[in-house]
Design an enzyme around this catalytic site. Structure first.
Site, mmCIF file in Angstrom:
data_model
loop_
_atom_site.group_PDB
_atom_site.id
_atom_site.type_symbol
_atom_site.label_atom_id
_atom_site.label_comp_id
_atom_site.label_asym_id
_atom_site.label_seq_id
_atom_site.Cartn_x
_atom_site.Cartn_y
_atom_site.Cartn_z
ATOM 1 N N LYS A 66 3.910 37.256 -26.131
ATOM 2 C CA LYS A 66 2.472 37.200 -26.016
ATOM 3 C C LYS A 66 2.059 38.067 -24.641
ATOM 4 C CE LYS A 66 1.419 33.185 -28.332
ATOM 5 N NZ LYS A 66 0.818 31.725 -28.444
ATOM 6 N N ASP A 102 -5.667 31.321 -28.425
ATOM 7 C CA ASP A 102 -5.033 29.970 -28.478
ATOM 8 C C ASP A 102 -5.901 28.937 -27.547
ATOM 9 O OD1 ASP A 102 -2.653 30.539 -29.461
ATOM 10 O OD2 ASP A 102 -1.670 31.310 -27.735
ATOM 11 N N GLY A 129 4.427 29.518 -19.904
ATOM 12 C CA GLY A 129 4.750 30.694 -20.458
ATOM 13 C C GLY A 129 3.445 31.185 -21.333
ATOM 14 N N GLY A 130 3.618 32.168 -22.409
ATOM 15 C CA GLY A 130 2.309 32.701 -23.038
ATOM 16 C C GLY A 130 1.328 31.842 -23.322
ATOM 17 N N ALA A 131 1.845 30.575 -23.912
ATOM 18 C CA ALA A 131 0.815 29.565 -24.651
ATOM 19 C C ALA A 131 0.139 28.831 -23.427
ATOM 20 C CB ALA A 131 1.722 28.430 -25.295
HETATM 21 P P1 NDP Z 1 7.323 31.149 -23.842
HETATM 22 O O1 NDP Z 1 8.794 31.583 -24.261
HETATM 23 O O2 NDP Z 1 6.410 32.323 -23.331
HETATM 24 O O3 NDP Z 1 7.494 30.007 -22.573
HETATM 25 C C1 NDP Z 1 8.394 29.058 -22.835
HETATM 26 C C2 NDP Z 1 7.773 27.908 -21.760
HETATM 27 O O4 NDP Z 1 8.647 26.816 -22.060
HETATM 28 C C3 NDP Z 1 8.279 28.257 -20.259
HETATM 29 O O5 NDP Z 1 7.326 27.848 -19.319
HETATM 30 C C4 NDP Z 1 9.747 27.646 -19.964
HETATM 31 O O6 NDP Z 1 9.841 27.140 -18.710
HETATM 32 C C5 NDP Z 1 9.382 26.194 -20.902
HETATM 33 N N1 NDP Z 1 10.705 25.601 -21.408
HETATM 34 C C6 NDP Z 1 11.539 26.051 -22.308
HETATM 35 N N2 NDP Z 1 12.440 25.319 -22.660
HETATM 36 C C7 NDP Z 1 12.320 24.027 -21.742
HETATM 37 C C8 NDP Z 1 12.865 23.202 -21.398
HETATM 38 N N3 NDP Z 1 13.789 22.665 -22.204
HETATM 39 N N4 NDP Z 1 12.280 22.376 -20.474
HETATM 40 C C9 NDP Z 1 11.212 22.414 -19.809
HETATM 41 N N5 NDP Z 1 10.578 23.615 -20.051
HETATM 42 C C10 NDP Z 1 10.994 24.307 -20.983
HETATM 43 O O7 NDP Z 1 6.771 30.439 -25.147
HETATM 44 P P2 NDP Z 1 5.271 30.099 -25.406
HETATM 45 O O8 NDP Z 1 4.682 29.581 -24.151
HETATM 46 O O9 NDP Z 1 4.601 31.267 -26.241
HETATM 47 O O10 NDP Z 1 5.248 28.832 -26.628
HETATM 48 C C11 NDP Z 1 5.561 27.525 -26.036
HETATM 49 C C12 NDP Z 1 5.456 26.481 -27.205
HETATM 50 O O11 NDP Z 1 4.087 26.441 -27.582
HETATM 51 C C13 NDP Z 1 6.392 27.013 -28.543
HETATM 52 O O12 NDP Z 1 6.736 25.784 -28.918
HETATM 53 C C14 NDP Z 1 5.182 27.426 -29.311
HETATM 54 O O13 NDP Z 1 5.680 27.309 -30.733
HETATM 55 C C15 NDP Z 1 3.952 26.669 -28.889
HETATM 56 N N6 NDP Z 1 2.707 27.087 -29.425
HETATM 57 C C16 NDP Z 1 1.962 26.786 -30.545
HETATM 58 C C17 NDP Z 1 0.787 27.100 -30.765
HETATM 59 C C18 NDP Z 1 -0.136 26.470 -31.787
HETATM 60 O O14 NDP Z 1 -1.045 27.078 -32.164
HETATM 61 N N7 NDP Z 1 0.175 25.247 -32.273
HETATM 62 C C19 NDP Z 1 0.202 28.293 -30.063
HETATM 63 C C20 NDP Z 1 1.185 28.765 -28.968
HETATM 64 C C21 NDP Z 1 2.298 28.382 -28.681
HETATM 65 P P3 NDP Z 1 10.651 28.234 -17.760
HETATM 66 O O15 NDP Z 1 9.479 29.261 -17.352
HETATM 67 O O16 NDP Z 1 10.979 27.331 -16.475
HETATM 68 O O17 NDP Z 1 11.766 28.826 -18.215
#
Ligand code: NDP
Length: 272
Positions: A66, A102, A129-131
């Site tokens: 994103k 979103d 992250g992106g969401a």
């Molecule tokens: P990104 O890859 O951009 O960001 C991932 C985030 O998750 C980061 O903040 C990362 O932390 C954190 N993270 C990953 N693994 C862990 C863990 N084990 N423990 C704690 N934090 C963790 O992903 P997105 O933001 O794009 O997506 C996030 C989720 O939201 C996904 O599951 C996606 O499917 C869902 N989503 C659902 C939508 C819907 O319409 N229902 C719309 C958008 C997203 P760090 O920075 O510290 O690595």
């Protein structure tokens, strides 16, 4: 040739977006196709270029692209500019244009489908992250009493909060790491991390949920350790199916100028 759309992500095999948009197209009589495209982790721009060159008119962008999608766009909507993340591309103009649906999708799900408005509530947003980028400003403007963003990488949470804090009419905002949550409680806890994808539970303390709290996991289509943790704490839970359908409806409207009804699609998705 039918107008072509796609969802672009990595991984993307689990995406329900092709089914949702096919249902919207059928219900509104739009002639269009909608594919699933897995872009290589280092090949997002190349993949969108190729889709555009083959006649693609628009795309949804999902994790982890994103922020790259925002950089790819020549121009964006105000809300995508605030989020610095794009989940909806219009490729039918001279240059790529991006939006972020979103936040609108999450708010509509909370308020219209679940009947739990953020207004007046203490909200914990997990992830930066992106969401999380897409939803923080809309949540902050929806009248939450306070919002704390927690992330493993605290600097990312701080940077996200710094961009939104100070805007007129936004909630009190804070950023922290998981260890700082001890002793805090929230009325709404929104999991915007991708921890569910790897069946992991971020290190949340006991006592995190206030009485009557809602635990919301943006992940959809599977039970997650976060939802199990919330059920064990005895609070109401919701997965991200409603947000998925509502943000898709908003994207569909941007592309086709027709707003599809969401209730039947959401009901079918929850059963399926
Ligand atoms: P990104 O890859 O951009 O960001 C991932 C985030 O998750 C980061 O903040 C990362 O932390 C954190 N993270 C990953 N693994 C862990 C863990 N084990 N423990 C704690 N934090 C963790 O992903 P997105 O933001 O794009 O997506 C996030 C989720 O939201 C996904 O599951 C996606 O499917 C869902 N989503 C659902 C939508 C819907 O319409 N229902 C719309 C958008 C997203 P760090 O920075 O510290 O690595």
């Amino acid at each position: 040739m039918m107008d072509r759309y796609a969802v672009i992500g990595n991984p993307v095999a689990h995406s329900k977006s092709p089914w949702i948009h096919a249902e919207f197209a059928r219900a509104t009589g739009q002639r269009m196709s909608y594919l699933r495209i897995e872009a290589p982790l280092k090949g997002f721009a190349r993949t969108v270029d190729a889709f555009r060159a083959s006649g693609g008119r628009g795309a949804n962008v999902t994790l982890p692209f994103k922020r790259e999608a925002f950089a790819y766009c020549a121009s964006t909507s105000v809300r995508a500019g605030a989020a610095r993340a794009v989940n909806t591309l219009r490729l039918d103009r001279d240059s790529p244009w991006g939006d972020n649906t979103d936040g609108a999708g999450l708010l509509r799900d909370l308020e219209a489908n679940l009947g739990v408005a953020p207004r007046g509530r203490r909200v914990l947003l997990m992830g930066a992250g992106g969401a999380a980028q897409g939803v923080l400003e809309p949540l902050a403007k929806a009248g939450a009493a306070a919002i704390v963003v927690v992330n493993r990488d605290i600097a990312k949470a701080q940077a996200l909060v710094a961009r939104v804090a100070g805007d007129p009419g936004v909630a009190r905002l804070g950023a922290c790491g998981y260890a700082d949550l001890a002793g805090e409680s929230f009325d709404m806890v929104i999991n915007a991390t991708s921890s569910g994808l790897s069946d992991e539970l971020p290190p949340l303390p006991a006592g995190l949920f206030a009485p009557q709290a809602l635990a919301y996991d943006m992940m959809y289509g599977r039970d997650t350790p976060f939802l199990a943790f919330a059920r064990d704490a005895g609070v109401r839970t919701a997965d991200g199916s409603g947000m998925l359908v509502e943000q898709a409806a908003e994207s569909f409207f941007l592309w086709r100028g027709v707003r599809p009804a969401t209730r039947a699609v959401l009901a079918a998705l929850r059963v399926g």
